[in-house]
Structures are given as C-alpha cells and as structure tokens.
Design a protein around this motif. Structure first.
Motif, PDB file in Angstrom:
ATOM      1  N   MET A 104       0.952  -1.029   0.045  1.00 29.81           N
ATOM      2  CA  MET A 104       0.339  -0.485   0.178  1.00 29.81           C
ATOM      3  C   MET A 104       0.603   1.231  -0.158  1.00 29.81           C
ATOM      4  O   MET A 104       1.984   2.008   0.688  1.00 29.81           O
ATOM      5  N   ALA A 105       0.553   2.327  -0.700  1.00 28.95           N
ATOM      6  CA  ALA A 105       1.671   3.460  -0.367  1.00 28.95           C
ATOM      7  C   ALA A 105       0.241   4.556  -1.107  1.00 28.95           C
ATOM      8  O   ALA A 105      -0.430   4.798  -2.195  1.00 28.95           O
ATOM      9  N   TRP A 106       0.837   5.365   0.325  1.00 34.20           N
ATOM     10  CA  TRP A 106       0.383   5.992   0.376  1.00 34.20           C
ATOM     11  C   TRP A 106       0.524   7.813  -0.262  1.00 34.20           C
ATOM     12  O   TRP A 106       1.833   7.759   0.265  1.00 34.20           O
ATOM     13  N   ARG A 107       0.178   8.461  -1.001  1.00 35.17           N
ATOM     14  CA  ARG A 107      -0.143  10.065  -1.403  1.00 35.17           C
ATOM     15  C   ARG A 107      -0.569  10.804  -0.726  1.00 35.17           C
ATOM     16  O   ARG A 107      -1.727  10.991  -0.104  1.00 35.17           O
ATOM     17  N   ILE A 108       0.251  11.609   0.494  1.00 39.25           N
ATOM     18  CA  ILE A 108       0.299  12.287   1.176  1.00 39.25           C
ATOM     19  C   ILE A 108      -0.382  14.088   0.749  1.00 39.25           C
ATOM     20  O   ILE A 108       1.388  14.706   0.002  1.00 39.25           O
ATOM     21  N   GLY A 109      -1.247  14.987   0.858  1.00 43.60           N
ATOM     22  CA  GLY A 109      -1.094  16.413   0.372  1.00 43.60           C
ATOM     23  C   GLY A 109      -1.403  17.143   1.580  1.00 43.60           C
ATOM     24  O   GLY A 109      -2.073  16.804   2.160  1.00 43.60           O
ATOM     25  N   ILE A 110      -0.394  18.382   2.060  1.00 48.59           N
ATOM     26  CA  ILE A 110      -0.938  19.592   3.402  1.00 48.59           C
ATOM     27  C   ILE A 110      -1.337  20.592   3.429  1.00 48.59           C
ATOM     28  O   ILE A 110       0.057  21.362   2.498  1.00 48.59           O
ATOM     29  N   ASP A 111      -1.857  21.116   3.380  1.00 49.63           N
ATOM     30  CA  ASP A 111      -2.285  22.215   3.361  1.00 49.63           C
ATOM     31  C   ASP A 111      -1.738  23.254   4.766  1.00 49.63           C
ATOM     32  O   ASP A 111      -2.897  23.622   5.171  1.00 49.63           O
ATOM     33  N   SER A 112      -1.229  24.311   4.777  1.00 45.62           N
ATOM     34  CA  SER A 112      -0.913  24.942   6.389  1.00 45.62           C
ATOM     35  C   SER A 112      -1.349  26.390   6.198  1.00 45.62           C
ATOM     36  O   SER A 112      -0.961  27.626   5.476  1.00 45.62           O
ATOM     37  N   GLY A 113      -2.929  25.916   6.938  1.00 42.83           N
ATOM     38  CA  GLY A 113      -3.367  27.129   6.221  1.00 42.83           C
ATOM     39  C   GLY A 113      -3.559  28.581   7.713  1.00 42.83           C
ATOM     40  O   GLY A 113      -2.859  27.768   8.160  1.00 42.83           O
ATOM     41  N   GLY A 114      -4.320  29.165   7.668  1.00 41.98           N
ATOM     42  CA  GLY A 114      -4.232  30.248   8.890  1.00 41.98           C
ATOM     43  C   GLY A 114      -5.134  29.802   9.929  1.00 41.98           C
ATOM     44  O   GLY A 114      -4.769  29.873  11.101  1.00 41.98           O
ATOM     45  N   THR A 115      -6.607  29.240   9.871  1.00 41.49           N
ATOM     46  CA  THR A 115      -6.890  28.841  11.052  1.00 41.49           C
ATOM     47  C   THR A 115      -7.056  27.272  10.877  1.00 41.49           C
ATOM     48  O   THR A 115      -6.591  26.235  12.841  1.00 41.49           O
ATOM     49  N   PHE A 116      -6.787  26.527   9.758  1.00 43.15           N
ATOM     50  CA  PHE A 116      -6.516  24.989   9.826  1.00 43.15           C
ATOM     51  C   PHE A 116      -5.528  24.383   9.224  1.00 43.15           C
ATOM     52  O   PHE A 116      -5.226  24.893   7.883  1.00 43.15           O
ATOM     53  N   THR A 117      -4.745  23.311   9.748  1.00 44.56           N
ATOM     54  CA  THR A 117      -4.035  22.667   8.463  1.00 44.56           C
ATOM     55  C   THR A 117      -4.720  21.024   8.134  1.00 44.56           C
ATOM     56  O   THR A 117      -5.515  20.516   9.057  1.00 44.56           O
ATOM     57  N   ASP A 118      -4.698  21.450   6.984  1.00 48.09           N
ATOM     58  CA  ASP A 118      -5.550  20.372   5.818  1.00 48.09           C
ATOM     59  C   ASP A 118      -4.898  19.438   5.867  1.00 48.09           C
ATOM     60  O   ASP A 118      -4.125  19.532   4.818  1.00 48.09           O
ATOM     61  N   VAL A 119      -5.513  18.253   5.446  1.00 46.07           N
ATOM     62  CA  VAL A 119      -4.087  16.846   5.239  1.00 46.07           C
ATOM     63  C   VAL A 119      -5.902  16.155   4.210  1.00 46.07           C
ATOM     64  O   VAL A 119      -6.502  15.707   4.292  1.00 46.07           O
ATOM     65  N   CYS A 120      -4.778  15.441   3.074  1.00 45.40           N
ATOM     66  CA  CYS A 120      -5.583  14.987   2.353  1.00 45.40           C
ATOM     67  C   CYS A 120      -4.290  13.149   1.781  1.00 45.40           C
ATOM     68  O   CYS A 120      -3.705  13.708   1.711  1.00 45.40           O
ATOM     69  N   LEU A 121      -5.335  12.795   1.937  1.00 48.39           N
ATOM     70  CA  LEU A 121      -4.196  10.745   1.712  1.00 48.39           C
ATOM     71  C   LEU A 121      -4.438  10.308   0.970  1.00 48.39           C
ATOM     72  O   LEU A 121      -6.632   9.756   0.367  1.00 48.39           O
ATOM     73  N   PHE A 122      -4.062  10.283  -0.212  1.00 42.17           N
ATOM     74  CA  PHE A 122      -4.977   9.239  -1.380  1.00 42.17           C
ATOM     75  C   PHE A 122      -4.334   7.259  -0.782  1.00 42.17           C
ATOM     76  O   PHE A 122      -2.976   7.730  -1.512  1.00 42.17           O
ATOM     77  N   ASP A 123      -4.848   6.675  -1.172  1.00 44.15           N
ATOM     78  CA  ASP A 123      -3.759   5.388  -1.906  1.00 44.15           C
ATOM     79  C   ASP A 123      -4.255   5.195  -3.173  1.00 44.15           C
ATOM     80  O   ASP A 123      -4.790   4.736  -3.800  1.00 44.15           O
ATOM     81  N   ASP A 124      -3.052   4.871  -3.792  1.00 45.56           N
ATOM     82  CA  ASP A 124      -2.662   4.401  -5.055  1.00 45.56           C
ATOM     83  C   ASP A 124      -3.057   2.930  -5.387  1.00 45.56           C
ATOM     84  O   ASP A 124      -3.571   3.345  -6.556  1.00 45.56           O
ATOM     85  N   ALA A 125      -3.304   2.089  -4.542  1.00 47.64           N
ATOM     86  CA  ALA A 125      -3.936   0.455  -4.940  1.00 47.64           C
ATOM     87  C   ALA A 125      -5.578   0.803  -5.279  1.00 47.64           C
ATOM     88  O   ALA A 125      -5.702   0.260  -5.845  1.00 47.64           O
ATOM     89  N   THR A 126      -5.808   1.390  -4.399  1.00 51.87           N
ATOM     90  CA  THR A 126      -7.617   1.704  -4.275  1.00 51.87           C
ATOM     91  C   THR A 126      -8.152   2.506  -4.343  1.00 51.87           C
ATOM     92  O   THR A 126      -9.068   2.555  -5.020  1.00 51.87           O
ATOM     93  N   GLY A 127      -7.313   3.647  -4.193  1.00 53.64           N
ATOM     94  CA  GLY A 127      -7.764   5.009  -4.892  1.00 53.64           C
ATOM     95  C   GLY A 127      -9.006   5.767  -4.017  1.00 53.64           C
ATOM     96  O   GLY A 127      -9.749   6.790  -4.376  1.00 53.64           O
ATOM     97  N   GLU A 128      -8.630   5.137  -2.564  1.00 54.60           N
ATOM     98  CA  GLU A 128      -9.224   5.223  -1.657  1.00 54.60           C
ATOM     99  C   GLU A 128      -8.521   6.941  -1.128  1.00 54.60           C
ATOM    100  O   GLU A 128      -7.671   6.796  -1.125  1.00 54.60           O
ATOM    101  N   VAL A 129      -9.425   7.878  -0.582  1.00 50.07           N
ATOM    102  CA  VAL A 129      -9.708   9.275  -0.214  1.00 50.07           C
ATOM    103  C   VAL A 129      -9.556   9.425   0.851  1.00 50.07           C
ATOM    104  O   VAL A 129     -10.943   9.286   1.729  1.00 50.07           O
ATOM    105  N   ALA A 130      -8.564   9.953   1.975  1.00 47.09           N
ATOM    106  CA  ALA A 130      -9.575  10.218   3.375  1.00 47.09           C
ATOM    107  C   ALA A 130      -8.811  11.990   3.596  1.00 47.09           C
ATOM    108  O   ALA A 130      -7.761  11.963   2.591  1.00 47.09           O
ATOM    109  N   VAL A 131      -9.902  12.016   4.613  1.00 42.30           N
ATOM    110  CA  VAL A 131      -9.190  14.002   4.950  1.00 42.30           C
ATOM    111  C   VAL A 131      -9.350  14.304   6.322  1.00 42.30           C
ATOM    112  O   VAL A 131      -9.956  12.788   7.258  1.00 42.30           O
ATOM    113  N   TRP A 132      -8.265  15.377   6.608  1.00 40.01           N
ATOM    114  CA  TRP A 132      -8.323  14.670   7.814  1.00 40.01           C
ATOM    115  C   TRP A 132      -8.053  16.922   7.532  1.00 40.01           C
ATOM    116  O   TRP A 132      -7.882  17.457   7.351  1.00 40.01           O
ATOM    117  N   LYS A 133      -7.621  17.198   9.597  1.00 37.09           N
ATOM    118  CA  LYS A 133      -7.613  19.127   9.900  1.00 37.09           C
ATOM    119  C   LYS A 133      -7.635  18.560  11.477  1.00 37.09           C
ATOM    120  O   LYS A 133      -7.820  17.996  11.543  1.00 37.09           O
TER     121      LYS A 133
END
Length: 683
Positions: free
Chosen positions: A1-30
C-alpha cells in the motif's frame, strides 16, 4: 500500500488529504494550525492522518506541502535584518519605487515600509550599458567594505542587485563571491538568480524580498524536515510554488520568494482537475478559508499566469498563478466603522482564539458566528462532531453589534453574510469583468472550509447559474498537492521589435532558456519521457508600459511563429482593452520557458449511477434562516458521505461533511456527478 499525502497549512486549520494509489481511497483530516511553528501542526496532521487510515509514515510514497510561512513573514514584517548592495547612486530605489499612489484618492494611505533600512543599503561603483558591455568596472574593494559593514551591523541576509544585471550577470556574480568570502554565514542572493528581467525596481525588490524571507524559510524547512524524519517519513518532500507546481525543499530554501502564494495555488490546480472530471472548462475558483478568500479564472481549462504581482505592498517578479485575494473568510471579524456602517474583515479571528463560538475568549463576532446564528452551520458542533461550539456565545456577540446598528439579531447576522458576499463578489469581478470575461459564462468552483457555505449566495449575486462543489471541498488545496507536477520557470529580457528579422535572436534566446530547463530536469532527476517545455513571450505596443504573455507555437522559430505571436497579441489586447492599434509597432520584451516534470498523480475513478433518490443520506432536519422566506425554514440535513452518483437534492437543504457545509437556497437543485462532485444549478 502506497499513500500519497498533501498538506495545506492555513491560518485556521491545517488540511490533510491522503490518497491510496492501490485502491483509490481518499481520506481527509483537519487539525488546528499552530501559527508559532506550522511544522508542529503538519507533523501532527501527518501522524493522525496516517493512523486514521491504518498506515505508517514509512508507507508514504509522496509528500506535498503548501505553506504560508513566507507570506505571513512578509505580511507581519517578521523576516530577518537584511542588507542591500546596489549600483552607486541607486540605493534609495526600493524606497522611491514608481512614484505612484497605491490608492489614488486616499490622502492618508501608507506605503509599505522598505524591507531594508537606509543605513543598510550600500551603493558601489559599477555600471553596465543596456547591451551588457562594461561602462565602469566593479569596485571589488567597495563590495568588501560594504560586506564588512553589513556583517558588523548584524544583518542575516544580503541582497545584491545592479543595473542591467539581468543582461550581464558578471558584476552580480563577482559581488556575491566577495560577500560570501567576507560574510559566509549570511543568506546571499543576487537579482539575476531570482528575477533575470528588466525593470530594476521590481527586480531588486524581488531580490530583497527573497533575502528577507530566506533564513526564515530555511529555518522552517529544517524544522519540518526533522519532524518528518522523526515520524519515519522517508520520501523526498516537496513544497508548492506560487505557479501551482512543486519544488524540492532545497530550491524552496534558496528561492522562498517563489512560495509567497504557495497555499492558494494548488487549489487552482485541484479546480483544473475537477473541471476535467466534470467536463466544465470555464471556471472561476472560489477558495474561502478562515482568514481570506482566493479567486482565479480558468478559461478553456487553463489557469492564467502572471509574471509579477504586488504582494502586501512589495513588487515581486516571480511566476505565479493569477490569483486575487480578499480578506473575507470564516474568521473575518464584523464591526462598526467610523461612519456607523457594518464592516466585515480584513481583520480575522485566526486559529486562536478563533470565532466567538469556539469559546476561547473571543468577543468580536466573525462570519462563522453569523452562520452559526442563522443555523446554516451546525449550531452545536463542527468537524463532524470533533469540535463542540456554543451558539449562545455567538448570539450574545452579534446581539451587541445589533444594538449598535438598531437591528435585531437575525437581521444583523444576515447583514454580516451580505457584506462578506459583496466583498467576495468584488474580488471575482477583478479576475473576470475587469479582464474582459463575463462571470455568467463560467461555473463557480467552491472549496475551502467556508466556500460551499457561501457559494450559493455569491453565485446569485453574480448571476452565475452553476456551482461545482468538490467531493472534499475543505481540503481543496491539499488535494491539489496530489494533482500537480514539478515546475520551474526561466526568463530573459531582450527588448526588440517583433518582425521576421527577429527569428535568429528569438531562436538563440529560447535555446538558452531551454538549456536552463534541461539542466533543471537533470537536477530534479526527471526522466526524459516525463519532461515538457512550454514557451511564451511578453509583448506590448511600442510605448506601452506593461506586457501581455502570448504562447509561442511549438517547433522551430520561423516567420510563421512571428505571425502567430502578432495574431495572439492582437486577440489578447482586444479582449483585455477592447481595441487593436492597427499599424503600431509591437515589441517583444521577455522570453519565457516553463519546464514541467510530470510526476505520478492521484487518479480518481467514476462511480456507477445509483439513481436520483437521495433519502438514504438524510440524517435529520433543522430550522435555517432564509431572508427570502422572511424567517426560519425547516431544512433536511444530508450526510455528504452517504450521497451516491446520480442522487438529486432539491433546495432548501443543507449538506454536511467533516470538512465543510454546503447550502442550497430555495429553488436550487444539486446533482451528484460520477466523480461524486456536487453540481448546483439554478433553473
């Protein structure tokens, strides 16, 4: 399983997006941002995000990050003590500027203070002619004296910028070598490395901003790299540039000026991908976060680029997406101005203490408080239940404002929404109407935590008939980090009249820039099949002061290339200014090459149509204030995660998810398209 992570650091929240290359699953977190040291929130978001999907940091195959560190340091003047070495007689250039008022009719307007005080600006004897030949040799001893004086003054960074350094960098290179010998611990940059283009004020200003931010960015990158290593992240991390592409941490540390629009740029990239998914090519992006709203226009699926901009009062010549920002976010504070009128923004509650409803001691109502009172936002909690809030505190704060205005609480709360909507509409008109585009011909792409909450009213204000709300709008910029490529831009200014006689010089200029691009590809280890070079040229009528960027056709430079540039310039000039000056000479000013290194990206898969029935997603109802109805209206509440492709929802309605809330006004229809984006339409 290989996850790709994108993180955007904002003024109020830091946003996290995770994507699984194998299954196409998308998960988000703040997670809440940590303005004192953003790397702490990023590390926490990485750890909590990977734990949530049952992965380990060592399984992260790609790490992309958008940051506001450089932007905030510039806004708050928290860069380092900086010195400047320039041509003798020109040390006051960065303070004199262009002698034009930023606000023509404001007699009290303040200019941004120079980032280098006069005592730290040194002129040395040297002079190049416009063709790069030497008029006066560089006074190397004068450079040594200046370097020693700056070291004694305790500066941390030194910018070097000479007249015509963009034509012949020899003097700047020699000065940088001497400063490094005398002052090796300083951050040093020369203008030809940062912005090798004409207009000495903007070029030297860019070098100064780069030096001013350099040690700040270097320190931040070191802390973040150490935290990621401690977590066990082994992949090479990347940082977003203002042009929407990503670069390695090393280049970001050398050229921090290219990251001043790091955060919002990837939101435009995400919108571009969503446009491709939905088949809607003409888009206006609307990214509303906690502190500000960022808007941009995409025509034919392509975002517009700018070669320079004024960022918080400082001219910067660096490639960037054409994004317009206004101080209107969920945390924007409402107050009464000196004329007794309601004003919203640009002051913001930020992450701490945040809006009044967060119950952290704030007393001034924010836009979020108005939505909580109107109940367009959940009145008891946010972030899918993770964050309890207090509606009673929001009502008390808005009640105090209402007493001053002589209105009731609900009218005041709705007034806050109306004012902030007008502010955002004005920003969209800047990138559309003022540039020859009718917003009614475009769809509004709403993202950011607060974008879908306000999109319906904003679209109605602008008479736009269609809104696209991404599957995970609250982490749009973080998602964009998983959809972008490596990018670098190279430029050289060579002023000449456009005509067939220019073919040879144009061929030579582009050959030099392409060579720089190929060198960068090698440095970034981009495979030959993953490389792309795009050529553009800045053109203007002779006597004009500003240029338009025109695409250069692929292939060998020829008379046909010249003709295509002339036609492209005429078309662009007519669209922007409304006329073509027949018979006027056209000048080619700056040659540009964009190098793109393609990287593997998140690939989203369409879902099978489940039919229009959407009742399975209803999770309750609540009273929501709609001024159109003159009061509260019972609205069904839908869980976004339970909506399926093909589902249809009729407004008024509220669609909730962890990272955002979407409001459907009465008469609106929302359809879930195959990639699970919402399409909101007004019949």
């Amino acid at each position: 399983m290989a996850w790709r992570i994108g993180i955007d650091s904002g003024g109020t929240f830091t946003d996290v997006c995770l994507f699984d290359d194998a299954t196409g699953e998308v998960a988000v977190w703040k997670v809440p941002s940590t303005p004192d040291d953003p790397s702490r929130a990023i590390a926490r978001g990485t750890q909590e995000g990977t734990e949530r999907v049952g992965a380990k940091p060592s399984e992260v195959a790609y790490f992309g990050h958008g940051t506001t560190v450089g932007t905030n340091a510039l806004i708050q003047h928290r860069g380092v003590k900086t010195g400047l070495i320039t041509t003798e007689g020109f040390r006051d250039l960065i303070e004199i500027g262009r002698q034009k008022r930023p606000d023509l009719y404001d007699l009290q307007v303040d200019k941004a203070p120079p980032l280098v005080t006069r005592d730290l600006r040194f002129g040395v004897s040297e002079r190049l002619r416009h063709d790069g030949s030497v008029e006066i040799p560089l006074d190397e001893e004068g450079v040594r004296v200046a370097a020693r004086a700056l070291k004694a003054a305790g500066v941390k960074a030194v910018a070097i910028g000479f007249l015509y350094g963009f034509v012949n960098p020899a003097h700047e290179q020699a000065a940088k070598r001497i400063v490094a010998e005398e002052f090796p611990e300083a951050f040093i940059c020369a203008s030809h490395e940062v912005a090798p283009e004409f207009r000495e004020y903007e070029r030297i200003s860019t070098a100064v901003v780069n030096a001013y931010l350099g040690p700040v960015m270097q320190s931040y990158i070191r802390r973040l790299a150490d935290r990621l290593t401690e977590l066990g992240v082994t992949t090479t991390p990347h940082l977003t540039q203002s042009n929407g592409g990503v670069i390695g941490f090393d280049m970001a540390a050398r050229l921090p000026v290219r990251t001043v629009l790091s955060g919002p740029s990837t939101g435009v990239v995400a919108a571009q991908a969503i446009g491709q998914m939905t088949g809607i090519e003409n888009l206006i992006t609307f990214d509303m976060g906690g502190t500000s709203s960022d808007v941009a226009l995409l025509r034919g699926g392509e975002a517009k680029f700018a070669s320079d901009a004024i960022v918080h009062g400082y001219p910067i010549k660096a490639p960037m997406l054409d994004i317009h920002t206004v101080g209107a976010g969920g945390g924007s504070l409402a107050a009464i101005d000196s004329g007794g009128l309601l004003k919203v923004g640009p002051r913001s509650a930020g992450a701490d203490p945040g809006p009044v409803c967060y119950d952290r001691g704030a007393t001034e109502p924010a836009v979020t408080d108005a939505n909580v009172v109107l109940q367009t936002l959940n009145p008891t909690h946010l972030l899918g239940g993770r964050m309890p809030i207090r509606q009673d505190l929001s009502k008390q704060a808005i009640s105090r404002l209402a007493d001053q205005l002589g209105l009731d609480v609900m009218a005041t709360a709705q007034g806050i929404i109306s004012v902030v909507t007008a502010n955002m509409a004005k920003a969209i008109r800047v990138v559309s109407v003022q540039r020859g585009h009718d917003p009614r011909d475009y769809a509004l792409v709403a993202f950011g935590g607060a974008g879908p909450l306000h999109a319906a009213r904003l679209a109605r204000e602008l008479e736009m008939k269609r809104i696209v709300v991404p599957r995970n709008p609250g982490i749009g910029c973080a998602l964009g980090l998983l959809l972008t490529d490596l990018r670098a831009n190279f430029a050289t200014t060579r002023l000449a009249t456009l005509g067939d006689a220019l073919v040879g010089a144009m061929t030579e200029a582009f050959a030099g820039l392409v060579a720089q691009g190929e060198h960068w590809f090698a440095e970034e280890k981009v495979a030959p099949n993953d490389r792309k070079l795009r050529r553009t040229a800045d053109l203007r009528y002779q006597g004009q002061n500003y240029e338009l960027s025109i695409d250069v056709p692929e292939g060998q430079i020829s008379s046909a290339t010249i003709a295509a540039l002339a036609d492209g310039f005429a078309e662009a000039h007519k669209r922007l200014y409304g006329f073509v000056a027949e018979g006027e000479a056209v000048q080619l000013v700056t040659y540009r090459v964009e190098a793109i290194g393609f990287v593997p990206k998140a690939q989203f898969r369409p879902q099978a149509d489940a039919g229009p029935e959407s009742d399975q997603a209803i999770i309750g109802s609540r009273e929501v204030w709609f001024p159109e109805a003159g009061g509260f209206v019972a609205c069904k509440i839908y869980d976004r995660d339970k909506l399926k492709s093909g589902n249809v929802i009729a407004g008024p309605a509220i669609i909730e998810q962890m990272d955002s809330t979407t409001v459907l006004l009465p008469g609106m229809i929302a359809t879930v398209e195959p990639y699970l984006n919402l399409i909101l339409e007004t019949p």
